[in-house]
Design a protein around this motif. Sequence first.
Motif, PDB file in Angstrom:
ATOM      1  N   GLY A 235      -6.020  -2.570  14.506  1.00 51.94           N
ATOM      2  CA  GLY A 235      -6.477  -1.295  14.254  1.00 51.94           C
ATOM      3  C   GLY A 235      -5.485  -1.451  13.168  1.00 51.94           C
ATOM      4  O   GLY A 235      -5.647  -0.042  12.561  1.00 51.94           O
ATOM      5  N   SER A 236      -4.434  -1.333  12.510  1.00 58.44           N
ATOM      6  CA  SER A 236      -3.649  -1.018  11.562  1.00 58.44           C
ATOM      7  C   SER A 236      -3.038  -2.199  10.421  1.00 58.44           C
ATOM      8  O   SER A 236      -2.103  -3.266  11.209  1.00 58.44           O
TER       9      SER A 236
ATOM     10  N   VAL B  61       0.740  -1.383   0.350  1.00 61.93           N
ATOM     11  CA  VAL B  61      -0.174  -0.217  -0.230  1.00 61.93           C
ATOM     12  C   VAL B  61       1.090   1.277  -0.009  1.00 61.93           C
ATOM     13  O   VAL B  61       0.427   2.571  -0.026  1.00 61.93           O
ATOM     14  N   GLY B  62       2.941   1.012   0.243  1.00 65.00           N
ATOM     15  CA  GLY B  62       2.979   1.969   0.163  1.00 65.00           C
ATOM     16  C   GLY B  62       2.521   3.222   1.756  1.00 65.00           C
ATOM     17  O   GLY B  62       2.996   2.563   2.316  1.00 65.00           O
ATOM     18  N   ASN B  63       1.494   4.445   1.629  1.00 69.03           N
ATOM     19  CA  ASN B  63       1.968   5.167   2.234  1.00 69.03           C
ATOM     20  C   ASN B  63      -0.140   5.611   1.593  1.00 69.03           C
ATOM     21  O   ASN B  63       0.126   7.126   2.584  1.00 69.03           O
TER      22      ASN B  63
ATOM     23  N   LEU C 191      -2.969  12.730  11.509  1.00 66.10           N
ATOM     24  CA  LEU C 191      -2.969  11.015  11.057  1.00 66.10           C
ATOM     25  C   LEU C 191      -3.210  10.942   9.567  1.00 66.10           C
ATOM     26  O   LEU C 191      -3.349   9.877   9.308  1.00 66.10           O
ATOM     27  N   HIS C 192      -2.673  12.064   9.591  1.00 65.68           N
ATOM     28  CA  HIS C 192      -2.067  11.724   7.730  1.00 65.68           C
ATOM     29  C   HIS C 192      -1.062  11.570   7.257  1.00 65.68           C
ATOM     30  O   HIS C 192       0.168  10.895   8.175  1.00 65.68           O
ATOM     31  N   GLU C 193      -0.079  12.051   6.479  1.00 67.94           N
ATOM     32  CA  GLU C 193       1.191  10.761   5.518  1.00 67.94           C
ATOM     33  C   GLU C 193       1.726  11.700   6.902  1.00 67.94           C
ATOM     34  O   GLU C 193       2.987  11.000   7.369  1.00 67.94           O
ATOM     35  N   THR C 194       1.902  12.809   7.483  1.00 70.23           N
ATOM     36  CA  THR C 194       2.692  12.705   8.691  1.00 70.23           C
ATOM     37  C   THR C 194       1.943  13.590   9.655  1.00 70.23           C
ATOM     38  O   THR C 194       0.229  13.548   9.197  1.00 70.23           O
ATOM     39  N   ASP C 195       2.493  13.626  10.691  1.00 70.34           N
ATOM     40  CA  ASP C 195       1.725  14.936  11.230  1.00 70.34           C
ATOM     41  C   ASP C 195       1.473  16.246  10.843  1.00 70.34           C
ATOM     42  O   ASP C 195       2.431  17.038  11.134  1.00 70.34           O
ATOM     43  N   ARG C 196       0.750  17.081  10.069  1.00 72.81           N
ATOM     44  CA  ARG C 196       0.675  17.986   9.059  1.00 72.81           C
ATOM     45  C   ARG C 196       0.552  19.292  10.084  1.00 72.81           C
ATOM     46  O   ARG C 196       1.226  20.130   9.994  1.00 72.81           O
TER      47      ARG C 196
ATOM     48  N   TYR D 274       2.224   1.359   9.295  1.00 73.60           N
ATOM     49  CA  TYR D 274       1.496   0.890  10.002  1.00 73.60           C
ATOM     50  C   TYR D 274       1.058   2.044  11.073  1.00 73.60           C
ATOM     51  O   TYR D 274       0.400   1.899  12.411  1.00 73.60           O
ATOM     52  N   GLU D 275       0.981   3.409  11.034  1.00 75.11           N
ATOM     53  CA  GLU D 275       0.833   4.432  12.304  1.00 75.11           C
ATOM     54  C   GLU D 275      -0.221   4.885  12.115  1.00 75.11           C
ATOM     55  O   GLU D 275      -1.241   5.796  12.997  1.00 75.11           O
ATOM     56  N   ARG D 276      -0.723   4.564  10.638  1.00 74.06           N
ATOM     57  CA  ARG D 276      -2.360   5.527  10.184  1.00 74.06           C
ATOM     58  C   ARG D 276      -2.874   4.254  10.541  1.00 74.06           C
ATOM     59  O   ARG D 276      -3.408   3.126  10.453  1.00 74.06           O
ATOM     60  N   PRO D 277      -4.512   5.266  11.178  1.00 73.52           N
ATOM     61  CA  PRO D 277      -5.556   4.477  11.783  1.00 73.52           C
ATOM     62  C   PRO D 277      -6.571   3.317  10.774  1.00 73.52           C
ATOM     63  O   PRO D 277      -6.931   4.328   9.692  1.00 73.52           O
ATOM     64  N   LEU D 278      -6.461   1.634  10.929  1.00 70.50           N
ATOM     65  CA  LEU D 278      -7.343   1.556  10.168  1.00 70.50           C
ATOM     66  C   LEU D 278      -8.592   0.474  10.767  1.00 70.50           C
ATOM     67  O   LEU D 278      -9.334  -0.281   9.836  1.00 70.50           O
ATOM     68  N   HIS D 279      -8.071   0.916  12.107  1.00 75.93           N
ATOM     69  CA  HIS D 279      -9.665  -0.121  13.028  1.00 75.93           C
ATOM     70  C   HIS D 279     -10.276   0.279  13.022  1.00 75.93           C
ATOM     71  O   HIS D 279     -11.224  -1.698  13.061  1.00 75.93           O
TER      72      HIS D 279
END
Length: 457
Positions: free
Chosen positions: A166-167, A112-114, A368-373, A142-147
């Motif tokens: 959840g990720s 999935v890349g990011n 919670l996006h590509e980084t903490d924007r 791995y840090e982005r929510p999927l739960h």
Amino acid sequence: MTESSVQPALWPAPYASGAVEATVTVPGSKSVTNRGLVLAALAAEPGWLRRPLRSRDSLLMAEALRALGVRIEETVSSSSSASSAATADGTTTGEAWRVIPSGLHGPVTVDVGNAGTVMRFLPPVATLADGPVRFDGDPRSYERPLHSVIDALRVLGARIDDDNRGSLPLTVHGGGALEGGPVEIDASASSQFVSALLLSGARFNQGVEVRHVGATLPSLPHIRMTVDMLRAAGAQVDEPETGGEPNVWRVSSGALLGRDLTVEPDLSNAQPFLAAALVTGGRVTVPDWPVRTTQPGDALREIFTAMGGSCEFTETAEGTSLTFTGTGRIHGVDLDLSEVGELTPGIAAVAALADSPSTLRGVAHLRLHETDRLAALTKEINELGGDVTETADGLHIRPRPLHGGVFHTYEDHRMATAGSIIGLVVNGVEIENVGTTAKTLPDFPRMWTDMLAGAGA
């Protein structure tokens, strides 16, 4: 060789010596391309995507669907419209993808890349495959929510192994079908949770009824885009916008039609080019800007006008163009960006150059996006001499004279374009890893320098 590997570690952001005057052809929408690929893959007949975006995110989606058994044939039309400019990797926006659905199968591993759309839209598709489908990606993924997607699919009948994280990484054990039905989710972190379930819902045995139970729901235009595209593919959809129950979307079970879809230009990716006109007092024209669209980027017309510019549509033989003109002055704004959060980095960059303070609200989910924007924008603008503070759900920006320095991107494409906007009028800004823009905007550095040369892109 990837786009990022051929870019220098630090890219000197071009400085504009005067007003920018250019026509910039913006590649296709990532959001439309990736939704179109999913719907075409789930259709009962072949379809076309014309002028799709070729970027890291869209190519990850295409390769994932190919791995699952979908045929995606790429052709280049010799008689495409005026937007058929060649990109650095040899592709053109006159390109067309023929999508031929087939039985989905595993075992397979999906990278999935990011890409939020890939990591969230494809697990529901994987439940329809015969066999296990493993999803993995970049460390940040791995840090982005999927739960919300994982929990919802379990309620609907799916078997998923995620070690209770959840990720990512995770494995969906596809059974060739999914029962579907009603489910409650909290989509406060991302509207993609809702879109993910709706896009595959017509293929579930009972369809799907998605009820959002969270306190907030960001980026509603992206859900409207999903609904519009589902209906165009023949799905029956009930939604709040058309008299349905608030925060409830229903997709009936049924076959999806193969479409012949022409992908609109990505209006969010037009942001840095319109911003260039605003901050330099110049004029930039973007061909093929749709008069009606569900893309969140269309809000730029109103937002950047409030910040000191003006825009107008122009009809030509090739279609409708949007011309944005800056006045040489930039005004601060107080904006709720909850529906258009992806525009925040570019707006923050412009606001840092304004003549009065700005408050950007409603975008806590950007952490919670590509980084903490929010943290990244605060740090990077402040290190150039700015005065930005984080709030609970956004940013407060007090303009200060800025100076050159390194603008770090955190492998976030919109951080790279935000830094480039500042670099137009602040000499000596260097963008770290500008190649990260290849995520959604292939060959951004060339487009940017061509714009400054007045050559368009």
